[in-house]
Design an enzyme around this catalytic site. Structure first.
Site, short mmCIF file in Angstrom:
data_model
loop_
_atom_site.label_atom_id
_atom_site.label_comp_id
_atom_site.label_asym_id
_atom_site.label_seq_id
_atom_site.Cartn_x
_atom_site.Cartn_y
_atom_site.Cartn_z
N SER A 31 22.29 32.41 5.63
CA SER A 31 21.89 31.08 5.15
C SER A 31 23.09 30.42 4.47
O SER A 31 24.09 30.18 5.14
CB SER A 31 20.68 31.20 4.22
OG SER A 31 20.04 29.96 4.08
N HIS A 79 13.59 32.20 9.64
CA HIS A 79 14.68 32.24 8.67
C HIS A 79 14.61 33.48 7.78
O HIS A 79 15.61 33.87 7.18
CB HIS A 79 14.63 30.97 7.81
CG HIS A 79 15.87 30.70 7.02
ND1 HIS A 79 17.09 30.41 7.61
CD2 HIS A 79 16.10 30.70 5.68
CE1 HIS A 79 18.01 30.23 6.67
NE2 HIS A 79 17.44 30.41 5.50
#
Length: 395
Positions: free
Chosen positions: A243, A356
């Protein structure tokens, strides 16, 4: 709201006199499961999980502004409930143990459960070590895991790991991925540069300045680790992150050649393209980059790792989930395409059916696949081959 915390009932509201503080647990780990409450109001007081420089704990604040820490330092409080007798129960990571339920009374902890007893008994769990250095008047805290079966006569490769967020925190709690890499014979260095939680909003503010103080801190952390741990082979360094950590991994390979290889996960390479694809709000890029496509295009591009891809010589593995709508997988494809075009060794691993949060709550078979690909890439680039073609960490 943006100016404080309020309690409200029957149409009235009163502002709590809380100074700037973190009011939730943002300690990062890949061994936290389920959702737990992190706030409570009772008898005119507000209870919350507070994240500090190294940990999270339960804090109580009343309307007179008096603040009291209810749980001891160390570890991470994933959630808590207040009991009628004034004590509290909390789900927490303590030391190098997995999550258990603890009762906290008078600042003392009693472990009530044994859900994870025996799960780590057969593993060589490394105790985290730490170091701190000054950066622009702040203490920047980092953790080091020495490799398993450490031999002081040998040199070992090392991996600098960068957390997501950017506003979260690496602590000294158990982190499976870090332990896995240490078990494979790596020094693992991870911590909290500018942008992290735990030291107020000014320390965490990267608005329009990605790749500046945060990048400086990461490079200084690597320098400090090399100084403190002479068994690290400075010619066999890797870097990885997910990320925000993936963004910075992409950034690092375009700004230095000190790392022999890198792994960028669920990353972004272009703030221009992510403006139109991220699922966390139309204003996210503006809030982070201090610009948009019409007023600040140059600023977005200047903070995009893709701009500097033509300076990259570092082999880069990109790992992404095909259902990641926070950082769309096309970001990995763009970086992969750029490096292929520029003649840099690169590989993309697209994991199907995950999002994610793959590294934290993905399907076990896919989490294993992800760790396998990471370990394989580092082994291929950072370990020395013997006469039989086998690789080893120490030499």
């Amino acid at each position: 709201d943006d100016h404080g915390f309020y309690t409200a009932a029957d149409g009235w509201a009163e502002k709590l006199p809380i100074e700037e503080t973190s009011v939730c647990d943002t300690v990062s780990s890949d061994c936290v499961y389920g959702e737990n409450p992190q706030f409570a109001v009772r008898d005119g007081a507000f209870y919350y999980a507070h994240t500090g420089q190294w940990d999270s704990r339960v804090v109580k604040t009343d309307f007179d502004g008096h603040t009291e820490e209810l749980s001891p330092e160390g570890g991470a409080v994933s959630g808590f409930v207040l009991l009628k007798d004034g004590s509290l129960c909390m789900v927490a990571l303590k030391g190098q143990k997995l999550q258990e339920i603890y009762r906290c009374e008078g600042g003392e902890l009693t472990c009530l459960t044994s859900f994870n007893d025996g799960r780590l008994d057969q593993a060589q769990v490394i105790t985290p070590q730490s170091f701190t250095f000054d950066s622009y008047g702040y203490n920047v805290n980092y953790v080091v895991l020495p490799p398993a079966d450490f031999d002081p006569k040998k040199k070992y490769p090392a991996i600098l790991y960068i957390h997501g967020g950017a506003k979260v925190l690496y602590s000294k709690v158990y982190f499976h991925e870090m332990q896995y890499l240490a078990s494979k014979g790596y020094f693992v260095i991870y911590g909290n540069p500018h942008g992290s939680d735990g030291q107020g909003s000014e320390f965490a503010r990267l608005l329009g300045h990605y790749g500046e103080k945060d990048y400086e801190d990461m490079m200084r952390a690597m320098d400090k680790a090399l100084e403190l741990y002479p068994n690290i082979d400075r010619d066999r360094l890797g870097v990885a992150g997910g990320s925000y950590g993936g963004i910075m991994t992409n950034w690092i390979v375009g700004h230095t050649d000190r790392f022999r290889c890198a792994v960028a996960q669920r990353s972004i390479c272009s703030m221009v393209s992510t403006f139109g694809t991220a699922d966390n709000g139309f204003g996210f890029v503006r809030e982070q980059m201090d610009g948009d496509l019409w007023q600040g295009f140059d600023k977005l591009w200047a903070q995009s790792p893709l701009k500097y891809a033509d300076h990259c010589h570092t082999p880069l593995l990109l790992i992404h989930s095909d259902e990641d709508y926070r950082c769309h997988y096309t970001e990995a494809i763009q970086m992969f395409t750029a490096l292929k075009y520029l003649g840099v060794e690169t590989k993309v691993c697209l994991i199907r059916g995950e999002n994610h949060n793959l590294s934290r709550n993905g399907r076990p078979v896919q989490r294993i696949k992800r760790l396998y690909e990471i370990g394989k890439w580092f082994d291929e680039h950072l370990k020395e081959a013997d006469s039989n073609g086998e690789t080893s960490g120490g030499r």
